[in-house]
Write a protein that holds these residues in place. Structure first.
Motif, PDB file in Angstrom:
ATOM      1  N   THR A  78       0.900  -0.884  -0.205  1.00 51.33           N
ATOM      2  CA  THR A  78      -0.281   0.632   0.281  1.00 51.33           C
ATOM      3  C   THR A  78       0.812   1.194  -0.541  1.00 51.33           C
ATOM      4  O   THR A  78       0.469   2.407  -0.229  1.00 51.33           O
ATOM      5  N   LEU A  79       2.302   0.756   0.284  1.00 49.03           N
ATOM      6  CA  LEU A  79       2.550   2.587   0.633  1.00 49.03           C
ATOM      7  C   LEU A  79       3.830   2.912  -0.743  1.00 49.03           C
ATOM      8  O   LEU A  79       4.615   3.674  -1.014  1.00 49.03           O
ATOM      9  N   MET A  80       3.991   1.971  -1.228  1.00 45.89           N
ATOM     10  CA  MET A  80       4.525   1.835  -2.784  1.00 45.89           C
ATOM     11  C   MET A  80       4.175   3.271  -4.106  1.00 45.89           C
ATOM     12  O   MET A  80       2.677   2.894  -3.769  1.00 45.89           O
ATOM     13  N   ASN A  81       5.025   4.253  -3.928  1.00 45.58           N
ATOM     14  CA  ASN A  81       4.818   5.151  -5.035  1.00 45.58           C
ATOM     15  C   ASN A  81       3.971   5.909  -4.343  1.00 45.58           C
ATOM     16  O   ASN A  81       2.881   7.073  -5.783  1.00 45.58           O
ATOM     17  N   LYS A  82       3.829   6.097  -3.018  1.00 45.85           N
ATOM     18  CA  LYS A  82       2.602   7.231  -2.538  1.00 45.85           C
ATOM     19  C   LYS A  82       3.639   7.917  -1.314  1.00 45.85           C
ATOM     20  O   LYS A  82       4.691   7.202  -0.560  1.00 45.85           O
ATOM     21  N   THR A  83       3.375   9.085  -1.547  1.00 47.71           N
ATOM     22  CA  THR A  83       3.967  10.160  -0.531  1.00 47.71           C
ATOM     23  C   THR A  83       3.403  11.106   0.091  1.00 47.71           C
ATOM     24  O   THR A  83       3.925  11.915   0.810  1.00 47.71           O
ATOM     25  N   SER A  84       2.125  11.068  -0.009  1.00 46.46           N
ATOM     26  CA  SER A  84       1.179  11.934   0.924  1.00 46.46           C
ATOM     27  C   SER A  84      -0.391  11.385   1.190  1.00 46.46           C
ATOM     28  O   SER A  84      -0.637   9.987   0.391  1.00 46.46           O
ATOM     29  N   GLU A  85      -0.676  11.284   2.201  1.00 45.40           N
ATOM     30  CA  GLU A  85      -2.171  10.937   2.876  1.00 45.40           C
ATOM     31  C   GLU A  85      -3.656  10.966   1.558  1.00 45.40           C
ATOM     32  O   GLU A  85      -4.257  10.331   1.695  1.00 45.40           O
ATOM     33  N   PHE A  86      -2.589  11.976   1.374  1.00 45.81           N
ATOM     34  CA  PHE A  86      -3.805  12.962   0.358  1.00 45.81           C
ATOM     35  C   PHE A  86      -4.525  11.124  -1.445  1.00 45.81           C
ATOM     36  O   PHE A  86      -5.455  11.025  -1.568  1.00 45.81           O
ATOM     37  N   GLN A  87      -2.875  10.671  -1.150  1.00 49.10           N
ATOM     38  CA  GLN A  87      -2.568   9.349  -2.386  1.00 49.10           C
ATOM     39  C   GLN A  87      -3.445   7.955  -1.951  1.00 49.10           C
ATOM     40  O   GLN A  87      -3.878   7.615  -2.343  1.00 49.10           O
ATOM     41  N   TYR A  88      -3.857   7.803  -0.702  1.00 48.12           N
ATOM     42  CA  TYR A  88      -4.210   6.490   0.000  1.00 48.12           C
ATOM     43  C   TYR A  88      -5.715   6.371  -0.330  1.00 48.12           C
ATOM     44  O   TYR A  88      -6.573   7.024  -0.336  1.00 48.12           O
ATOM     45  N   GLU A  89      -6.077   5.186  -0.955  1.00 52.59           N
ATOM     46  CA  GLU A  89      -7.518   4.704  -1.350  1.00 52.59           C
ATOM     47  C   GLU A  89      -8.356   4.177  -0.136  1.00 52.59           C
ATOM     48  O   GLU A  89      -7.156   3.662   0.788  1.00 52.59           O
ATOM     49  N   GLN A  90      -9.210   3.904   0.176  1.00 52.74           N
ATOM     50  CA  GLN A  90     -10.221   3.271   1.531  1.00 52.74           C
ATOM     51  C   GLN A  90      -9.655   2.170   0.754  1.00 52.74           C
ATOM     52  O   GLN A  90      -9.471   1.414   2.968  1.00 52.74           O
ATOM     53  N   GLU A  91      -9.608   1.314   0.373  1.00 54.40           N
ATOM     54  CA  GLU A  91      -8.546   0.201   1.026  1.00 54.40           C
ATOM     55  C   GLU A  91      -7.209   0.042   1.326  1.00 54.40           C
ATOM     56  O   GLU A  91      -7.321  -0.907   1.968  1.00 54.40           O
ATOM     57  N   ASP A  92      -6.100   0.383   0.978  1.00 56.05           N
ATOM     58  CA  ASP A  92      -4.735   0.696   1.761  1.00 56.05           C
ATOM     59  C   ASP A  92      -4.829   1.112   2.513  1.00 56.05           C
ATOM     60  O   ASP A  92      -4.228   0.494   4.028  1.00 56.05           O
ATOM     61  N   ASN A  93      -6.242   2.250   3.772  1.00 60.18           N
ATOM     62  CA  ASN A  93      -6.662   1.979   4.533  1.00 60.18           C
ATOM     63  C   ASN A  93      -7.048   1.075   5.269  1.00 60.18           C
ATOM     64  O   ASN A  93      -6.628   0.755   6.756  1.00 60.18           O
ATOM     65  N   GLN A  94      -7.407   0.160   5.027  1.00 60.22           N
ATOM     66  CA  GLN A  94      -8.318  -1.238   5.262  1.00 60.22           C
ATOM     67  C   GLN A  94      -7.859  -1.518   5.396  1.00 60.22           C
ATOM     68  O   GLN A  94      -7.139  -2.603   7.050  1.00 60.22           O
ATOM     69  N   ILE A  95      -6.690  -1.848   4.720  1.00 58.34           N
ATOM     70  CA  ILE A  95      -4.864  -3.202   5.407  1.00 58.34           C
ATOM     71  C   ILE A  95      -4.253  -2.878   6.124  1.00 58.34           C
ATOM     72  O   ILE A  95      -3.833  -3.588   7.308  1.00 58.34           O
ATOM     73  N   THR A  96      -3.855  -1.001   6.155  1.00 60.93           N
ATOM     74  CA  THR A  96      -3.106  -1.056   7.387  1.00 60.93           C
ATOM     75  C   THR A  96      -4.054  -1.377   8.845  1.00 60.93           C
ATOM     76  O   THR A  96      -2.829  -1.605   9.757  1.00 60.93           O
TER      77      THR A  96
END
Length: 668
Positions: A78-96
């Motif tokens: 979920t962290l790959m190629n992301k540098t901002s909180e704004f770039q995370y999808e709901q699914e990414d947060n759920q995995i976290t």
């Protein structure tokens, strides 16, 4: 009925059409609709309870190490190629969130895992568990909707804003990361270092070794796996070249001085999560921060037994002991909570230190805030630990934490080092109200009292603890006064709009921020006058009812993009709330590049012509009187206005060189 207008940083706001929507449903139909929704409550809750029990059985039957390792790997994806909180999808947060939830289930359940002679590939089972946890989180979102309707049916007089806060507070649990990685250790160091004696006494480890261990864990949990893959690739490339040259494998290993098997273990094994191996900490410390399998007996009890909406065991003890070894898998559960975890652990082991911790904590946090203010406002005068008479006698004094004087600006600061409530709002709303009152409302009252004292005395004397006079302040000398509440705990999704919360009362329009946010300002603003211009807008935002932002850095991002951003909000009708999206992305990117030097992002700045910034820097560096007022005048202009002034100055300077005498510049 109010509405929220979301604006994207790429939109040309405020040049958008806003068509307010109004709910036309009748009162009777609204009641009927709520009753219909609330009737679903028993079945919706039972469905979630059943899913949790099924999940508990599945999780308990797995190899806990392999399951947690799988979830960590999914988290890294979920962290790959992301540098901002704004770039995370709901699914990414759920995995976290799945990582912390599954660990909490493991330490609260008996393990039914049976090791087989031939280990089968159970990745499908692990994916199924992850999907179930994500499904659970989706069902809980729907549950909040049903729960809210049920509360409204049960009590028609209940404050809808209270229900909105509870649901928003519960949803905010999915947001992880209290601060940028770049500041992670700096923040903890300033708070934990003063407790070096008790840490050494209880855990037989120096505070420096404790902090160095955290530094190693920070690397291990964030970059260790990626670096292992990169290192293994380099070793493999060099190995091929070495063997082609006719040399042996033994010669290769001797020359490189590294064993590729270590890289393989870091890529696919558990070494990066082995707390003892990574940190070298004492067993006393590691055991105090660990829970073993089935050692917690509270998570699966109560109305919401096993639900991820309640306080998780991993937030109290971040390590999990499996087979006699303590592991740390969850980056955020460790670093978002480690200071408070250490506080509670030390208090439990040494109850007599409770008052000592509180005293040191308050002093350390005030020193941190004062140092940050000095960094933001070079040349300012600061006064910490202040006293002044409540009436006419010094026998009865009120206190103030910090006063800052810069040019003709006064900043009144109250610092609150107490912890924000950790229990969920859905089960303990009154505790949340108490926390806001203790950390923000009380601080605001203290700011108001100090301001009133300075306002009402021609020469307001400020004293130290021994009643020795420090300074006399004249209110008439200040063209602007800021009151600020600074907290150690970061709950800025509500602090950023504290004045809009209906259940607390603020009297002075104080700005509520965390130490984390204050620290961000020190790296964003290069000039004290630029910072104060932002702070003036931030103060105005407190007084603007239409602004309801969920993060302090959304305020900062809006300012950098829009300058006088409160004017945008004031164009909206009352009852409409402005919610900004994406304005902090440039800030996130910049701090990601500070932490990871392989990234390259420029510091986000307002557009300010070099000639204008030159004037501002000259005034701040030379302590020009009333520089705050003149810089505010200059910076209040939009891009075109700033260009016009800068060009007029350049033309005037050129004209002066031509006529060899002073030439006037006019600005309208």
């Amino acid at each position: 009925m109010g509405q929220k207008i979301s604006i994207d940083c790429n939109q040309n706001f405020p040049l958008i059409n806003i068509n307010p929507l109004r709910n036309q449903i009748s009162s009777d139909d609204h009641k009927s609709m709520l009753q219909g929704i609330s009737s679903e409550y028993p079945s919706v809750k039972q469905e979630i309870d059943s899913l949790i029990q099924d999940l508990r059985v599945k999780i308990s039957s797995c190899d806990p190490l392999k399951l947690m390792n799988f979830l960590v790997s999914m988290f890294y994806l979920t962290l790959m190629n992301k540098t901002s909180e704004f770039q995370y999808e709901q699914e990414d947060n759920q995995i976290t969130r799945a990582l912390e939830y599954v660990q909490s289930v493991l330490v609260s359940s008996e393990s039914n895992y049976v090791r087989q002679e031939e280990e089968a590939d159970e990745s499908g089972k692990y994916h199924g568990i992850l999907n179930d946890v994500m499904d659970l989180q989706n069902k809980i979102v729907n549950f909040y909707f049903v729960w809210t309707a049920t509360k409204l049916v049960e009590d028609e007089s209940i404050d809808i804003e209270v229900l909105q806060y509870i649901v928003e507070s519960q949803n905010s649990q999915s947001v992880k990361g209290d601060r940028y990685q770049y500041y992670q250790l700096e923040h903890i160091k300033g708070l934990i270092q003063p407790h070096h004696e008790v840490i050494n006494e209880l855990f037989h480890i120096s505070v420096d070794d404790f902090l160095e261990g955290l530094n190693k864990l920070e690397y291990s949990l964030s970059s260790g796996k990626v670096d292992a893959f990169n290192e293994f690739g380099d070793l493999f490339d060099h190995y091929e070249e070495f063997i082609k040259s006719g040399k042996s494998e033994e010669e290769y290993l001797e020359q490189v001085g590294k064993n590729p098997s270590n890289c393989v273990d870091n890529m696919f094994g558990y070494s990066l999560y082995n707390v003892k191996k990574v940190t070298g900490w004492s067993d006393d410390l590691i055991n105090s921060l660990s829970l073993s399998l089935n050692s917690n007996d509270t998570f699966f009890s109560g109305e919401y037994a096993g639900w991820p909406i309640i306080d998780l065991p991993v937030h109290k003890k971040p390590f999990i002991e499996i087979g006699g070894i303590s592991y740390c898998f969850d980056y955020y559960s460790l670093f978002d909570n480690i200071y408070r975890v250490m506080q509670k652990t030390i208090r439990e082991l040494k109850p007599s230190y409770v008052n000592g911790w509180s005293h040191i904590q308050q002093h350390a946090s005030e020193v941190m805030v004062e140092e940050l203010m000095i960094e933001l406002l070079p040349g300012c005068e600061t006064y910490r630990d202040n006293y002044y008479p409540k009436g006419t006698s010094l026998k009865d004094c009120a206190e103030n934490d910090i006063l800052v004087v810069y040019d003709n600006v006064l900043i009144i600061v109250e610092v609150k080092a107490g912890s924000f409530v950790y229990t969920p709002a859905i089960t303990d709303f009154n505790a949340h109200v108490s926390s806001f009152k203790a950390l923000i409302e009380k601080a605001d009252y203290q700011c108001e009292r100090t301001l009133r004292y300075i306002e009402t005395h021609p020469s307001a004397s400020i004293y130290d603890r021994e009643k020795n006079k420090k300074v006399d302040l004249k209110y008439s000398n200040f063209s602007d006064v800021f009151t600020v509440c600074v907290t150690v705990d970061n709950f800025n999704e509500f602090a950023a709009k504290a004045e809009k919360l209906s259940f607390i009362k603020l009297g002075t329009h104080s700005i509520s921020i965390s130490i984390d946010d204050l620290r961000v300002y020190t790296d964003i603003f290069d000039s004290p006058l630029n910072f104060l211009h932002y702070f003036k807008q931030r103060k105005k935002a407190v007084q603007t009812q239409q602004i309801s932002l969920n993060d302090e850095l959304d305020h900062l991002g809006l300012y950098l993009k829009r300058n006088l951003y409160t004017l945008d909000a004031e164009e909206l009708e009352l009852g409409t709330k402005l919610v900004a999206m994406g304005f902090r992305e440039g800030i996130d990117n910049y701090f990601a590049s500070l932490h990871n030097t392989q990234l390259s992002f420029e510091k986000p700045r307002q557009y300010i012509p070099s000639r204008i910034q030159e004037i501002i820097d000259f005034m701040s560096q030379n302590n020009v009187s009333q520089r705050y007022d003149f810089s505010t005048f200059l910076l209040n202009y939009d891009d075109d206005g700033r260009d016009e002034i800068a060009n007029a100055i350049d033309r005037s300077l050129e004209r002066q060189r031509q006529i060899n005498r002073m030439n006037q510049v006019s600005a309208y």
